[in-house]
Design a protein around this motif. Structure first.
Motif, PDB file in Angstrom:
ATOM      1  N   ASP A  83     -11.289  -6.009  72.651  1.00 52.27           N
ATOM      2  CA  ASP A  83     -12.016  -5.927  71.376  1.00 52.27           C
ATOM      3  C   ASP A  83     -13.186  -6.896  71.342  1.00 52.27           C
ATOM      4  O   ASP A  83     -14.260  -6.568  70.851  1.00 52.27           O
ATOM      5  CB  ASP A  83     -11.088  -6.296  70.210  1.00 52.27           C
ATOM      6  N   LEU A  84     -12.974  -8.087  71.857  1.00 50.98           N
ATOM      7  CA  LEU A  84     -14.001  -9.126  71.723  1.00 50.98           C
ATOM      8  C   LEU A  84     -15.126  -8.968  72.737  1.00 50.98           C
ATOM      9  O   LEU A  84     -16.236  -9.428  72.508  1.00 50.98           O
ATOM     10  CB  LEU A  84     -13.367 -10.527  71.863  1.00 50.98           C
ATOM     11  N   SER A  85     -14.838  -8.330  73.883  1.00 51.80           N
ATOM     12  CA  SER A  85     -15.910  -8.145  74.867  1.00 51.80           C
ATOM     13  C   SER A  85     -16.369  -6.689  74.838  1.00 51.80           C
ATOM     14  O   SER A  85     -15.691  -5.817  75.334  1.00 51.80           O
ATOM     15  CB  SER A  85     -15.430  -8.527  76.271  1.00 51.80           C
TER      16      SER A  85
ATOM     17  N   ALA B  62     -20.033  -5.529  83.155  1.00 53.91           N
ATOM     18  CA  ALA B  62     -19.183  -4.531  82.480  1.00 53.91           C
ATOM     19  C   ALA B  62     -18.587  -3.563  83.506  1.00 53.91           C
ATOM     20  O   ALA B  62     -18.061  -4.004  84.537  1.00 53.91           O
ATOM     21  CB  ALA B  62     -19.962  -3.813  81.379  1.00 53.91           C
ATOM     22  N   THR B  63     -18.724  -2.265  83.277  1.00 52.94           N
ATOM     23  CA  THR B  63     -18.076  -1.288  84.160  1.00 52.94           C
ATOM     24  C   THR B  63     -18.959  -0.881  85.342  1.00 52.94           C
ATOM     25  O   THR B  63     -18.668   0.118  86.023  1.00 52.94           O
ATOM     26  CB  THR B  63     -17.639  -0.050  83.340  1.00 52.94           C
ATOM     27  N   GLY B  64     -20.033  -1.611  85.571  1.00 54.10           N
ATOM     28  CA  GLY B  64     -20.747  -1.505  86.851  1.00 54.10           C
ATOM     29  C   GLY B  64     -21.994  -0.630  86.895  1.00 54.10           C
ATOM     30  O   GLY B  64     -22.742  -0.688  87.876  1.00 54.10           O
ATOM     31  N   GLN B  65     -22.250   0.163  85.845  1.00 56.41           N
ATOM     32  CA  GLN B  65     -23.377   1.103  85.918  1.00 56.41           C
ATOM     33  C   GLN B  65     -24.707   0.394  86.204  1.00 56.41           C
ATOM     34  O   GLN B  65     -25.554   0.930  86.934  1.00 56.41           O
ATOM     35  CB  GLN B  65     -23.495   1.905  84.611  1.00 56.41           C
TER      36      GLN B  65
ATOM     37  N   PHE C 281     -15.874 -11.140  82.945  1.00 54.77           N
ATOM     38  CA  PHE C 281     -14.565 -11.764  82.740  1.00 54.77           C
ATOM     39  C   PHE C 281     -13.544 -10.753  82.239  1.00 54.77           C
ATOM     40  O   PHE C 281     -12.391 -11.103  82.012  1.00 54.77           O
ATOM     41  CB  PHE C 281     -14.660 -12.976  81.799  1.00 54.77           C
ATOM     42  N   ASN C 282     -13.977  -9.508  82.088  1.00 60.36           N
ATOM     43  CA  ASN C 282     -13.060  -8.476  81.612  1.00 60.36           C
ATOM     44  C   ASN C 282     -12.500  -7.708  82.818  1.00 60.36           C
ATOM     45  O   ASN C 282     -13.211  -6.957  83.491  1.00 60.36           O
ATOM     46  CB  ASN C 282     -13.830  -7.540  80.659  1.00 60.36           C
ATOM     47  N   GLN C 283     -11.207  -7.949  83.082  1.00 57.75           N
ATOM     48  CA  GLN C 283     -10.587  -7.396  84.300  1.00 57.75           C
ATOM     49  C   GLN C 283     -10.583  -5.869  84.324  1.00 57.75           C
ATOM     50  O   GLN C 283     -10.784  -5.259  85.365  1.00 57.75           O
ATOM     51  CB  GLN C 283      -9.132  -7.872  84.405  1.00 57.75           C
ATOM     52  N   MET C 284     -10.357  -5.280  83.140  1.00 55.53           N
ATOM     53  CA  MET C 284     -10.301  -3.808  83.108  1.00 55.53           C
ATOM     54  C   MET C 284     -11.675  -3.216  83.415  1.00 55.53           C
ATOM     55  O   MET C 284     -11.791  -2.220  84.129  1.00 55.53           O
ATOM     56  CB  MET C 284      -9.805  -3.325  81.733  1.00 55.53           C
ATOM     57  N   ALA C 285     -12.717  -3.870  82.898  1.00 50.33           N
ATOM     58  CA  ALA C 285     -14.085  -3.400  83.162  1.00 50.33           C
ATOM     59  C   ALA C 285     -14.402  -3.557  84.651  1.00 50.33           C
ATOM     60  O   ALA C 285     -14.972  -2.650  85.280  1.00 50.33           O
ATOM     61  CB  ALA C 285     -15.077  -4.194  82.316  1.00 50.33           C
ATOM     62  N   LEU C 286     -13.989  -4.695  85.228  1.00 51.17           N
ATOM     63  CA  LEU C 286     -14.272  -4.951  86.656  1.00 51.17           C
ATOM     64  C   LEU C 286     -13.595  -3.908  87.555  1.00 51.17           C
ATOM     65  O   LEU C 286     -14.159  -3.481  88.559  1.00 51.17           O
ATOM     66  CB  LEU C 286     -13.763  -6.339  87.054  1.00 51.17           C
TER      67      LEU C 286
ATOM     68  N   PHE D  86     -17.734  -7.644  93.709  1.00 51.19           N
ATOM     69  CA  PHE D  86     -17.353  -7.689  92.299  1.00 51.19           C
ATOM     70  C   PHE D  86     -16.384  -8.864  92.109  1.00 51.19           C
ATOM     71  O   PHE D  86     -15.441  -9.015  92.885  1.00 51.19           O
ATOM     72  CB  PHE D  86     -16.649  -6.392  91.888  1.00 51.19           C
ATOM     73  N   ALA D  87     -16.624  -9.685  91.107  1.00 49.36           N
ATOM     74  CA  ALA D  87     -15.761 -10.864  90.948  1.00 49.36           C
ATOM     75  C   ALA D  87     -15.606 -11.269  89.485  1.00 49.36           C
ATOM     76  O   ALA D  87     -16.492 -11.032  88.656  1.00 49.36           O
ATOM     77  CB  ALA D  87     -16.346 -12.036  91.741  1.00 49.36           C
ATOM     78  N   ASP D  88     -14.466 -11.919  89.251  1.00 47.67           N
ATOM     79  CA  ASP D  88     -14.162 -12.443  87.920  1.00 47.67           C
ATOM     80  C   ASP D  88     -14.940 -13.748  87.722  1.00 47.67           C
ATOM     81  O   ASP D  88     -14.818 -14.685  88.523  1.00 47.67           O
ATOM     82  CB  ASP D  88     -12.642 -12.712  87.883  1.00 47.67           C
TER      83      ASP D  88
END
Ligand SMILES: C[S@@+](CC[C@H](N)C(=O)[O-])C[C@H]1O[C@@H](n2cnc3c(N)ncnc32)[C@H](O)[C@@H]1O
Length: 286
Positions: free
Chosen positions: A76-78, A116-119, A144-149, A201-203
């Protein structure tokens, strides 16, 4: 309700939100305390409505005792909204004004912060490929959003976005055909896997982590708009330390370096697209 009552309620809500952010930081290490207040309030109230609780304090309890709730709140926050060749004129400017300089280097590094999701990263990789520069590039894509990464690493996107992405690609000055860069499978497209050959790609958390790498170009668009001025200044300093002399800071039209303490260390290369070039020597010391 009298104005006084609504003011008190609002103050109480602000206190509860501050305590929620404090719990998020102290329990899980994610620091949203210096994000813009209006953005945070909107997103927390959204989570409150979806959760069925009455008070933000109830969310705080859940956050401390239920790890699954962390993922929901972080999402929600990111805000991870993005698209390929988003704001096409930005890519056109990078191609016309920054690539000619990169072409003079045998090897260079680009950091996409808040990818974000890389686009955005794949868009840059396509442009580099078209200009014969992809093999010379090392690209770091962080969030920092693992699901997006995870989605960024996969490079698989909904097929119904392709029309919009193709128009953006053409407006950005794409020289080839956008369909050269993906394969359609049912309701998804898989991007050409060779595009990610030089992408790591990294956190990385812009608020709590340090310099990621020394790079020739930083791209950070539609991220700092969520931060307050103090946090923006911290992140600008991080970028300044990450850039080599003569390196480019590319912020996109919605952000601005002008009012930050590091502005004097950069030249404005493109005022509309907010592309800045770091001085070779710190002029304040000359
Ligand atoms: C709106 S998206 C922007 C994506 C892309 N740069 C673009 O312009 O299309 C913002 C991204 O910033 C990331 N973000 C927000 N705060 C961050 C932080 N402290 N560290 C790293 N990434 C962050 C979010 O997870 C989200 O993926």
């Amino acid at each position: 309700m009298k104005t006084d009552d609504s003011e008190i309620l609002n103050k109480n809500l602000n206190i509860e939100i501050e305590l929620l952010l404090e719990a998020l930081y102290r329990k899980h290490g994610y620091d949203f305390r210096n994000y813009g207040k209006a953005h945070i309030k909107r997103r927390v109230l959204h989570r409150l409505a979806a959760s069925g609780f009455n008070f933000v304090s109830d969310l705080q309890h859940k956050l401390i005792y239920d790890d699954n709730f962390l993922k929901l709140l972080l999402d929600d926050l990111s805000i991870t909204v993005t698209e390929m060749f988003r704001d096409p004129s930005f890519y056109r400017s990078v191609r016309e004004e920054v690539f000619p300089i990169l072409k003079t280097y045998p090897y260079f590094k680009i950091w996409h912060a808040g990818c974000a999701t890389g686009q955005e990263v794949y868009s840059m990789a396509i442009m580099l490929k078209e200009e014969g520069l992809l093999d010379r590039a090392q690209i770091y894509a962080t969030d920092f959003n693992q699901m997006a990464l995870k989605k960024a690493r996969d490079g698989i996107y909904p097929v119904d976005k392709i029309k919009e992405y193709t128009i953006n690609f053409q407006k950005a000055g794409g020289k080839t055909s956008f369909s050269d860069y993906y394969t359609a499978r049912y309701d998804s497209v898989i991007l050409d896997q060779s595009l990610k050959k030089n992408i790591v790609f990294a956190d990385h958390n812009l608020v709590t982590d340090g310099v990621f790498a020394e790079v020739n170009m930083v791209v950070c668009r539609n991220v700092l708009i969520y931060f307050n001025k103090e946090l923006q200044d911290r992140v600008f300093e991080l970028f300044e330390h990450s850039l080599v002399p003569g390196g480019y800071l590319c912020l996109g039209s919605k952000e601005n370096l002008r009012f930050s303490s590091i502005f004097k260390k950069f030249d404005v290369e493109n005022d509309k697209e907010k592309i800045y070039k770091k001085h070779y020597l710190s002029r304040s010391t000359v």
